[in-house]
Scaffold this motif. Structure first.
Motif, PDB file in Angstrom:
ATOM      1  N   MET A   1       0.847  -1.185   0.000  1.00 27.36           N
ATOM      2  CA  MET A   1       0.000   0.000   0.000  1.00 27.36           C
ATOM      3  C   MET A   1       0.891   1.247   0.000  1.00 27.36           C
ATOM      4  O   MET A   1       1.857   1.321   0.732  1.00 27.36           O
ATOM      5  CB  MET A   1      -0.892  -0.018   1.248  1.00 27.36           C
ATOM      6  N   GLU A   2       0.530   2.181  -0.849  1.00 27.74           N
ATOM      7  CA  GLU A   2       1.290   3.431  -0.941  1.00 27.74           C
ATOM      8  C   GLU A   2       1.203   4.197   0.384  1.00 27.74           C
ATOM      9  O   GLU A   2       0.135   4.383   0.949  1.00 27.74           O
ATOM     10  CB  GLU A   2       0.702   4.278  -2.073  1.00 27.74           C
ATOM     11  N   ARG A   3       2.340   4.616   0.891  1.00 25.65           N
ATOM     12  CA  ARG A   3       2.385   5.341   2.164  1.00 25.65           C
ATOM     13  C   ARG A   3       1.890   6.768   1.962  1.00 25.65           C
ATOM     14  O   ARG A   3       2.133   7.384   0.928  1.00 25.65           O
ATOM     15  CB  ARG A   3       3.806   5.372   2.720  1.00 25.65           C
ATOM     16  N   ASN A   4       1.191   7.265   2.955  1.00 27.69           N
ATOM     17  CA  ASN A   4       0.710   8.645   3.018  1.00 27.69           C
ATOM     18  C   ASN A   4      -0.277   9.016   1.908  1.00 27.69           C
ATOM     19  O   ASN A   4      -0.420  10.178   1.563  1.00 27.69           O
ATOM     20  CB  ASN A   4       1.878   9.628   3.080  1.00 27.69           C
ATOM     21  N   LYS A   5      -0.923   8.014   1.365  1.00 20.76           N
ATOM     22  CA  LYS A   5      -1.989   8.233   0.383  1.00 20.76           C
ATOM     23  C   LYS A   5      -3.142   8.962   1.073  1.00 20.76           C
ATOM     24  O   LYS A   5      -3.451   8.686   2.232  1.00 20.76           O
ATOM     25  CB  LYS A   5      -2.444   6.866  -0.123  1.00 20.76           C
ATOM     26  N   LEU A   6      -3.774   9.907   0.386  1.00 22.31           N
ATOM     27  CA  LEU A   6      -4.931  10.614   0.934  1.00 22.31           C
ATOM     28  C   LEU A   6      -6.180   9.768   0.690  1.00 22.31           C
ATOM     29  O   LEU A   6      -6.538   9.489  -0.457  1.00 22.31           O
ATOM     30  CB  LEU A   6      -5.077  11.989   0.289  1.00 22.31           C
ATOM     31  N   VAL A   7      -6.815   9.346   1.782  1.00 23.06           N
ATOM     32  CA  VAL A   7      -7.946   8.420   1.720  1.00 23.06           C
ATOM     33  C   VAL A   7      -9.180   9.063   2.332  1.00 23.06           C
ATOM     34  O   VAL A   7      -9.144   9.552   3.463  1.00 23.06           O
ATOM     35  CB  VAL A   7      -7.602   7.100   2.458  1.00 23.06           C
TER      36      VAL A   7
ATOM     37  N   GLN B   1      -2.495   2.139   8.937  1.00 23.42           N
ATOM     38  CA  GLN B   1      -2.150   1.532   7.646  1.00 23.42           C
ATOM     39  C   GLN B   1      -1.176   2.416   6.862  1.00 23.42           C
ATOM     40  O   GLN B   1      -0.780   2.080   5.756  1.00 23.42           O
ATOM     41  CB  GLN B   1      -3.414   1.288   6.809  1.00 23.42           C
ATOM     42  N   GLY B   2      -0.820   3.569   7.428  1.00 26.56           N
ATOM     43  CA  GLY B   2       0.156   4.449   6.797  1.00 26.56           C
ATOM     44  C   GLY B   2      -0.418   5.411   5.786  1.00 26.56           C
ATOM     45  O   GLY B   2       0.311   5.956   4.954  1.00 26.56           O
ATOM     46  N   VAL B   3      -1.738   5.634   5.834  1.00 23.29           N
ATOM     47  CA  VAL B   3      -2.362   6.592   4.920  1.00 23.29           C
ATOM     48  C   VAL B   3      -2.864   7.799   5.707  1.00 23.29           C
ATOM     49  O   VAL B   3      -2.916   7.771   6.941  1.00 23.29           O
ATOM     50  CB  VAL B   3      -3.523   5.950   4.112  1.00 23.29           C
TER      51      VAL B   3
END
Length: 124
Positions: free
Chosen positions: A1-7, A34-36
């Motif tokens: 999973m892409e880190r620091n993705k805006l969710v 989860q790092g987002v």
């Protein structure tokens, strides 16, 4: 999973507001773990607007949809779908933003609710 993705966190608000706010906070904490970077507009705008006033609810919903447009993913949290969540899902599909279903179990919600339910049983 892409880190620091805006969710964008989609979960119910109306109805049992206290419980739904607690669930949205748990969903955001899960997302952070989860790092987002989660955003739950329904935790922000009801603090300034009255969800019981149709014009103010629409204003809050419209601003939430504006935020949704810049998110990289929408997480649909829990098994309950509110009308607001259905609107968010439609918008995400139109914008081709990936949707992810996140269960109560994944969030660990049953663990959060257990003390409340246990306390209620003991009192009754």
């Amino acid at each position: 999973m892409e880190r620091n993705k805006l969710v964008y966190i989609a979960s119910p608000y109306s109805g049992d507001v206290e419980r739904n706010v607690a669930f949205a906070k748990a969903a955001c904490r899960y997302a952070m773990n989860q790092g987002v970077t989660p955003i739950a507009s329904h935790l922000l705008y009801p603090q300034m607007l009255d969800d019981g006033v149709p014009e103010e609810r629409k204003l809050g919903t419209d601003m939430g949809l504006r935020i949704l447009k810049v998110c990289e993913e929408v997480w649909v949290c829990g098994s309950e779908l509110s009308s607001g969540m259905e609107q968010e899902i439609r918008a995400a599909r139109q914008l081709q933003i990936p949707l992810r279903q996140v269960s109560e179990q994944e969030i660990g919600w049953e663990l959060c609710e257990a003390p409340i339910q246990k306390g209620m049983e003991m009192g009754g």
